[in-house]
Design an enzyme around this catalytic site. Structure first.
Site, PDB file in Angstrom:
ATOM      1  N   CYS A  10      -6.577   0.047   8.854  1.00  0.00           N
ATOM      2  CA  CYS A  10      -5.197  -0.401   8.697  1.00  0.00           C
ATOM      3  C   CYS A  10      -5.539  -1.976   9.183  1.00  0.00           C
ATOM      4  O   CYS A  10      -6.310  -2.456   9.417  1.00  0.00           O
ATOM      5  CB  CYS A  10      -4.281   0.176   9.537  1.00  0.00           C
ATOM      6  SG  CYS A  10      -2.668  -0.217   9.252  1.00  0.00           S
ATOM      7  N   ASP A 126      -0.553   6.968  18.432  1.00  0.00           N
ATOM      8  CA  ASP A 126      -0.813   5.794  18.826  1.00  0.00           C
ATOM      9  C   ASP A 126      -0.687   5.662  20.030  1.00  0.00           C
ATOM     10  O   ASP A 126      -0.076   6.240  20.835  1.00  0.00           O
ATOM     11  CB  ASP A 126      -0.389   4.568  17.961  1.00  0.00           C
ATOM     12  CG  ASP A 126      -0.851   3.505  17.788  1.00  0.00           C
ATOM     13  OD1 ASP A 126      -2.179   3.368  18.382  1.00  0.00           O
ATOM     14  OD2 ASP A 126      -0.686   2.370  17.192  1.00  0.00           O
TER      15      ASP A 126
END
Length: 200
Positions: A10, A126
């Site tokens: 990402c 996360d």
């Protein structure tokens, strides 16, 4: 039993880094469309970054508290998956009409129950501040991975990826800042080292 762990790279902002991620075996490439991020990709540059990739590679766009209309407009023809990284509700996710991942920051077992409300393809676990390099609670992520398809993120790198995968048993992993030379600029050496380690 699954033995393969999928990989998402990402925070990509350069075409050369997208191509390297694909070459090394990433199943997902991620683009941050949130303007406040140091890895922000302006929507007008997204077609150049996302075009012409192999069919098995899915393009993921990261949004934070954006409108349904804006997400749909940016995603059209450029993205395969929408990743929601803000306070988006289950109802909001359902309105998008395309595959959705929901990023979550879970600190207690009780908070895992809120995931039941979402009908999404993946949950991304996360750290409390995404993109910071911090590590999330692997114990809670492992509990969630027994019930849902989890993408594990936060502080993952070549030095801890094997422990992370063995502990959590996620569906996949998501890396960004740990593979960088600077925000949005990936390091080829770090990328190659990581893929070598996770594919052992």
């Amino acid at each position: 039993m699954r033995t393969h762990c999928e990989v998402k790279i990402c925070g990509l902002t350069r075409r050369c880094d997208v191509e390297l991620a694909v070459e090394l075996g990433a199943e997902y490439v991620g683009f941050v469309l949130a303007p406040a991020s140091p890895r922000h990709v302006p929507p007008e540059l997204l077609p150049e970054l996302a075009r012409g990739l192999p069919e098995h590679v899915r393009r993921v766009g990261v949004f934070v508290n954006e409108s349904v209309e804006t997400i749909r407009r940016i995603a059209a023809g450029n993205l395969d998956v929408v990743q929601l990284h803000g306070a988006e509700t289950p109802e909001f996710a359902a309105r998008l009409g395309m595959p959705v991942w929901k990023a979550v920051h879970v600190e207690t077992e009780r908070e895992l129950e809120m995931l039941e409300r979402y009908d999404v393809e993946r949950f991304l676990f996360d750290a409390a501040s995404g993109g910071s390099g911090g590590v999330c609670d692997w114990r809670l992520a492992a509990l969630a991975a027994k019930r849902w398809r989890i993408m594990l993120a936060g502080g993952l790198r070549s030095g801890n990826i094997r422990d992370a995968v063995e502990t959590v048993k996620p569906y996949g992993v998501d890396l960004s800042s740990s593979l960088e030379e600077a925000p949005g600029i990936k390091s080829e050496d770090k990328m190659r080292e990581f893929f070598k380690e996770i594919r052992k």
